[in-house]
Design an enzyme around this catalytic site. Structure first.
Site, PDB file in Angstrom:
ATOM      1  N   GLU A  86      12.964   2.563  14.018  1.00  0.00           N
ATOM      2  CA  GLU A  86      12.064   3.633  13.551  1.00  0.00           C
ATOM      3  C   GLU A  86      10.871   3.708  14.490  1.00  0.00           C
ATOM      4  O   GLU A  86      10.902   3.142  15.580  1.00  0.00           O
ATOM      5  CB  GLU A  86      11.639   3.376  12.106  1.00  0.00           C
ATOM      6  CG  GLU A  86      10.879   2.078  11.910  1.00  0.00           C
ATOM      7  CD  GLU A  86      10.386   1.867  10.477  1.00  0.00           C
ATOM      8  OE1 GLU A  86      10.283   2.828   9.709  1.00  0.00           O
ATOM      9  OE2 GLU A  86      10.080   0.706  10.146  1.00  0.00           O
ATOM     10  N   LYS A 144       6.515  -1.865   2.121  1.00  0.00           N
ATOM     11  CA  LYS A 144       5.312  -1.261   2.705  1.00  0.00           C
ATOM     12  C   LYS A 144       4.159  -2.245   2.513  1.00  0.00           C
ATOM     13  O   LYS A 144       3.306  -2.099   1.634  1.00  0.00           O
ATOM     14  CB  LYS A 144       5.029   0.105   2.068  1.00  0.00           C
ATOM     15  CG  LYS A 144       4.186   1.009   2.964  1.00  0.00           C
ATOM     16  CD  LYS A 144       4.275   2.451   2.548  1.00  0.00           C
ATOM     17  CE  LYS A 144       3.250   3.349   3.227  1.00  0.00           C
ATOM     18  NZ  LYS A 144       3.431   3.572   4.659  1.00  0.00           N
ATOM     19  N   TYR A 199       0.822  -1.208   0.000  1.00  0.00           N
ATOM     20  CA  TYR A 199       0.000   0.000   0.000  1.00  0.00           C
ATOM     21  C   TYR A 199       0.853   1.253   0.000  1.00  0.00           C
ATOM     22  O   TYR A 199       2.076   1.181   0.187  1.00  0.00           O
ATOM     23  CB  TYR A 199      -0.944   0.002   1.210  1.00  0.00           C
ATOM     24  CG  TYR A 199      -0.276   0.365   2.532  1.00  0.00           C
ATOM     25  CD1 TYR A 199       0.561  -0.527   3.185  1.00  0.00           C
ATOM     26  CD2 TYR A 199      -0.484   1.624   3.115  1.00  0.00           C
ATOM     27  CE1 TYR A 199       1.167  -0.188   4.391  1.00  0.00           C
ATOM     28  CE2 TYR A 199       0.118   1.966   4.313  1.00  0.00           C
ATOM     29  CZ  TYR A 199       0.935   1.062   4.957  1.00  0.00           C
ATOM     30  OH  TYR A 199       1.538   1.400   6.128  1.00  0.00           O
ATOM     31  N   LEU A 220      11.295   1.300   7.072  1.00  0.00           N
ATOM     32  CA  LEU A 220      10.704   1.759   5.820  1.00  0.00           C
ATOM     33  C   LEU A 220      11.440   3.048   5.451  1.00  0.00           C
ATOM     34  O   LEU A 220      11.542   3.964   6.280  1.00  0.00           O
ATOM     35  CB  LEU A 220       9.213   2.049   6.006  1.00  0.00           C
ATOM     36  CG  LEU A 220       8.537   2.511   4.717  1.00  0.00           C
ATOM     37  CD1 LEU A 220       8.323   1.349   3.767  1.00  0.00           C
ATOM     38  CD2 LEU A 220       7.211   3.197   5.005  1.00  0.00           C
TER      39      LEU A 220
END
Ligand SMILES: Cc1ncc(COP(=O)(O)O)c(C=O)c1O
Length: 284
Positions: free
Chosen positions: A178, A146, A32, A202
């Site tokens: 992250e 993702k 996505y 990511l």
């Protein structure tokens, strides 16, 4: 009337349905993207759509549209829904077929869904800063994709929400990776430090844009892993992401960061990032 897109058709939200054997629904087998919209225009749209293509390739899924075609489709949807400030969400799954871990093969078409949301810029938290908790990063080792599989992220974000915090800063042992839904950077002695773009994070489009700004403005930065100790002794901490832009983190695990107020480097980055948005999308 709210329009959504399903497999290239534009229809009313209430008419959109998901098949129970869709692999996205059954396995989270898909990818996505979320793109920010300012003044009805997509910000860094092409960068997001290229990452979508890369995410799909990494899970051996072929998208039926090129990034250029997708960009045009999303423009259509934004216009139809009269989105001024908001987001556009899109996802592709590996299609509909009887439940089986093995991929269904090329003759099964991907399922494509897209919709828009009207979302204001989070102006107040961007001014005041937010708090974060710490949480062990229990996710898989392909966080560069993702993917629709977000359970690890959700569990951490839920813990943050229960602590009335904006974000959970994730760490694998002593190493900060992250956030549950954003990238994390620290500032020490004027230098921005953020985890290198590898399989543990990511590679945020906001992060990439921010580093490009740093390069252009000669703001020093290092792309490297940093430790929990470095995090707790940082002068500034901030989170970055599509919907939150550059968000100052002023408290981590109940302890103030620096003087407990958004720092000067974070503020400078926020202003430069806003200028970049305005260059691409007009005044915000
Ligand atoms: C886990 C994670 N990291 C980083 C980001 C930031 O990425 P981007 O700047 O492309 O929104 C996100 C955004 O959704 C995310 O979910």
């Amino acid at each position: 009337m709210e329009y959504v897109m399903v497999d290239g058709r534009t229809l009313d939200r209430s008419a959109a349905k998901v098949d129970i054997e869709d692999r996205g629904y059954q396995f989270g087998d898909g990818v996505y993207e979320v793109i920010r919209v300012y003044n009805g225009k997509m910000f860094t749209g092409m960068e997001h759509l290229k990452r979508l293509k890369e995410s799909a390739e990494k899970i051996q899924m072929k998208l039926p549209y090129s990034p250029e075609e997708l960009l045009a489709r999303m423009e259509e949807l934004i216009l139809k829904n009269e989105v001024d400030t908001g987001t556009v969400y899109m996802q592709f799954t590996r299609g509909i077929s009887p439940r089986n871990h093995v991929f269904p093969g090329e003759n099964v078409a991907t399922t494509f869904v897209a919709y828009t949301r009207k979302v204001p810029r989070p102006v107040e938290p961007m001014e005041k800063g937010v708090c974060a908790i710490l949480d062990e990063d229990i996710r898989w080792l392909r966080c560069d994709i993702k993917s629709l599989n977000l359970l690890g992220n959700l569990l951490s974000k839920q813990r943050a929400a229960e602590a009335n915090c904006f974000e959970a800063i994730l760490h694998r042992g002593e190493t900060v990776t992250e956030g549950s839904h954003s990238n994390i950077s620290i500032v020490k002695d004027g230098v921005i430090i953020t985890h290198q773009a590898d399989n543990h994070i990511l590679n945020g489009i906001t992060r990439q844009k921010m580093l490009e700004i740093c390069r252009n403005e000669s703001i020093p930065f290092e792309e490297r892993a940093f430790s929990l100790d470095e995090l707790s002794s940082a002068d500034e901490v901030f989170s970055s992401g599509t919907t939150v832009e550059v968000m100052p983190v002023v408290e981590v695990a109940g302890k103030p960061v620096g003087n407990g107020r958004p720092g000067s480097v974070t503020r400078q980055l926020q202003a430069l990032f806003k200028a970049e948005i305005e260059r691409q999308c007009g005044q915000i």
